[in-house]
Design an enzyme around this catalytic site. Structure first.
Site, short mmCIF file in Angstrom:
data_model
loop_
_atom_site.label_atom_id
_atom_site.label_comp_id
_atom_site.label_asym_id
_atom_site.label_seq_id
_atom_site.Cartn_x
_atom_site.Cartn_y
_atom_site.Cartn_z
N ARG A 112 42.36 -0.20 17.65
CA ARG A 112 42.63 -1.60 17.36
C ARG A 112 44.15 -1.79 17.26
NH1 ARG A 112 38.29 -2.36 18.95
NH2 ARG A 112 36.51 -3.37 17.94
N HIS A 168 42.22 -4.24 26.83
CA HIS A 168 41.02 -3.89 26.03
C HIS A 168 39.80 -3.64 26.93
CE1 HIS A 168 39.25 -4.34 21.72
NE2 HIS A 168 38.52 -3.49 22.45
N GLU A 223 44.81 -10.58 20.73
CA GLU A 223 44.22 -10.45 22.07
C GLU A 223 43.57 -11.77 22.47
OE1 GLU A 223 41.62 -7.06 21.65
OE2 GLU A 223 43.30 -5.65 21.65
N1 LIG Z 1 39.11 0.05 23.16
C1 LIG Z 1 37.79 -0.01 23.21
O1 LIG Z 1 37.24 -0.46 24.22
C2 LIG Z 1 36.97 0.48 22.07
C3 LIG Z 1 37.52 0.68 20.84
N2 LIG Z 1 36.77 1.18 19.82
C4 LIG Z 1 37.45 1.44 18.55
O2 LIG Z 1 37.37 2.83 18.30
C5 LIG Z 1 37.12 3.06 16.93
C6 LIG Z 1 36.46 4.40 16.74
O3 LIG Z 1 35.18 4.40 17.32
P1 LIG Z 1 34.12 5.57 17.02
O4 LIG Z 1 34.75 6.89 17.22
O5 LIG Z 1 32.90 5.25 17.79
O6 LIG Z 1 33.87 5.34 15.46
P2 LIG Z 1 33.31 6.38 14.38
O7 LIG Z 1 32.83 5.54 13.26
O8 LIG Z 1 32.38 7.34 15.02
O9 LIG Z 1 34.61 7.19 13.93
C7 LIG Z 1 35.61 6.64 13.13
C8 LIG Z 1 36.40 7.77 12.51
O10 LIG Z 1 37.51 7.21 11.81
C9 LIG Z 1 37.63 7.88 10.57
N3 LIG Z 1 38.37 7.07 9.60
C10 LIG Z 1 37.98 5.97 8.91
N4 LIG Z 1 38.96 5.56 8.08
C11 LIG Z 1 39.99 6.44 8.27
C12 LIG Z 1 41.28 6.56 7.70
N5 LIG Z 1 41.71 5.72 6.76
N6 LIG Z 1 42.06 7.58 8.12
C13 LIG Z 1 41.64 8.47 9.06
N7 LIG Z 1 40.42 8.39 9.63
C14 LIG Z 1 39.61 7.40 9.24
C15 LIG Z 1 36.19 8.16 10.15
O11 LIG Z 1 36.15 9.16 9.14
C16 LIG Z 1 35.63 8.61 11.49
O12 LIG Z 1 35.97 9.97 11.70
C17 LIG Z 1 36.25 1.85 16.54
O13 LIG Z 1 36.35 1.56 15.15
C18 LIG Z 1 36.82 0.73 17.37
O14 LIG Z 1 37.81 0.06 16.63
C19 LIG Z 1 35.46 1.50 19.98
C20 LIG Z 1 34.85 1.29 21.19
C21 LIG Z 1 35.54 0.72 22.32
O1 LIG Z 2 33.20 -1.55 20.71
C1 LIG Z 2 34.34 -1.87 20.34
O2 LIG Z 2 34.74 -1.68 19.18
C2 LIG Z 2 35.26 -2.49 21.29
O3 LIG Z 2 36.44 -2.58 21.03
C3 LIG Z 2 34.75 -3.09 22.54
O4 LIG Z 2 34.33 -4.37 22.26
#
Ligand SMILES: NC(=O)C1=CN([C@@H]2O[C@H](COP(=O)(O)OP(=O)(O)OC[C@H]3O[C@@H](n4cnc5c(N)ncnc54)[C@H](O)[C@@H]3O)[C@@H](O)[C@H]2O)C=CC1
Ligand SMILES: O=C(O)C(=O)CO
Length: 323
Positions: free
Chosen positions: A237, A285, A266
């Protein structure tokens, strides 16, 4: 059951199939929705689905009657989950729908920042090789990832996959997350403090959610503590990074490159400092946007609704287990 999709246009411009959600009830799909349209469009809805349409505390009167909110994404920072919890409305997100998709995007940006393929292709097409006195030339020397250290902030689904890719390229991997557990079997790997990752990594890749704690986790101080010439990747993000500080670090060479798929706003405004920063790759994104990942979102959202309907909800992010 009435299901309203507030902003289905980006998720499905027509190349994936809404059928799994349509099979669950009476579904209305809007391209996008602004806050003025929220009340009228939510009228009579049992389930409200949003990808990036914000649902804040002040929007609650507009969604009176809604019994479940589904996010067509993993990140749910656009929703005031606590306010919805106070109203007893469960909020469910979509977990692990595009783990490789996002990690590969981060790796694609890293490879471009290290191998400069677009820069050199552009130079060749502009005639620089024709004019070259040598058989080979470069505008910036390529960088090899083998032996470098990848620091991961956030080690959930995507961070873990990024670690595997980094390992496959011969990098050492450091990871920071809230609860360090289940270390991967590859080596070298270590869980580390945020401070250690900041000062010991050649590449830092952000994979944590946007929360009050993680906003500007990469700020001027963190940037100044990084190794000179470090590379920063952000597919999580935009607000995780203080963009003005990152732009200054790119200008000074403290950061040798930035690859970001996300910005603090965005679409961005023209004065976003990263738009004119050197050695910066910015994609709009799209790390998640493969057709397979977008279809997964639809399939997994249908499953979230089914599970909620049957009284055994999953992927609830605000602790409300029934409604
Ligand atoms: N650019 C894109 O198209 C996409 C972006 N995302 C972003 O990616 C992020 C991560 O996705 P996932 O790996 O699936 O989520 P997840 O929930 O599997 O992993 C998140 C990780 O962040 C850690 N975390 C939480 N707070 C923290 C902190 N203060 N300091 C350090 N680590 C911390 C958690 O312990 C966990 O290991 C999502 O929250 C979303 O914002 C997700 C999908 C698509
Ligand atoms: O799944 C997410 O968190 C994304 O950023 C895509 O919308």
């Amino acid at each position: 059951m009435k299901i309203v999709i507030l902003d289905g246009g980006v998720l499905n411009p027509g190349d994936v199939d809404w059928a799994p959600i349509k099979a669950l009830g009476d579904v209305t799909i809007y391209e996008s929705t602004n806050s003025d349209q929220l009340a009228e469009r939510s009228k009579g809805a049992d389930v409200l689905l949003t990808n990036k349409t914000p649902l804040r505390k002040e929007d609650l009167p507009a969604i009176e009657g809604v019994r479940m909110v589904g996010i067509l994404a993993t990140g749910y920072n656009i929703i005031d989950t606590e306010a919805l919890a106070q109203r007893g409305i469960p909020v469910c997100n979509v977990v692990a729908y595009g783990v490789s998709d996002v990690a590969q995007h981060a790796m694609a940006m890293l490879l471009e920042l290290c191998r400069h393929t677009s820069l050199h292709t552009e130079s060749v097409k502009n005639g620089d090789w024709l004019k070259s006195k040598q058989w080979c030339y470069w505008k910036l020397p390529p960088v090899c990832l083998e032996g470098l250290t990848m620091g991961l902030i956030g080690f959930g689904s995507i961070g873990r996959r990024m670690g595997e890719l980094a390992h496959a390229f011969g990098m050492s991997v450091l990871a920071n997350c809230r609860v360090p557990k289940d270390p991967p079997t590859y080596s070298p790997f270590a869980f580390a403090t945020l401070e250690h990752i900041i000062c010991s990594s050649d590449v830092i890749s952000l994979h944590c959610p946007l929360t009050k704690e993680t906003k500007h986790i990469i700020n001027a101080k963190a940037l100044s503590n990084m190794r000179k010439g470090a590379i920063l990747l952000n597919t999580s993000r935009g607000p995780l990074v203080d963009e003005a500080a990152a732009a200054a670090a790119l200008k000074s060479g403290q950061l040798s490159g930035l690859g970001t798929d996300v910005l603090s706003e965005e679409p961005p405004t023209a004065d976003n400092p990263l738009l004119s920063a050197p050695n910066t790759l910015i994609t709009p994104h799209i790390a998640w946007a493969t057709t397979r990942a977008r279809q997964n979102i639809i399939d997994l959202t249908a499953e979230n609704i089914r599970r909620w309907q049957s009284g055994t909800p999953v992927n609830v992010v605000n602790g409300v287990s029934n409604a």
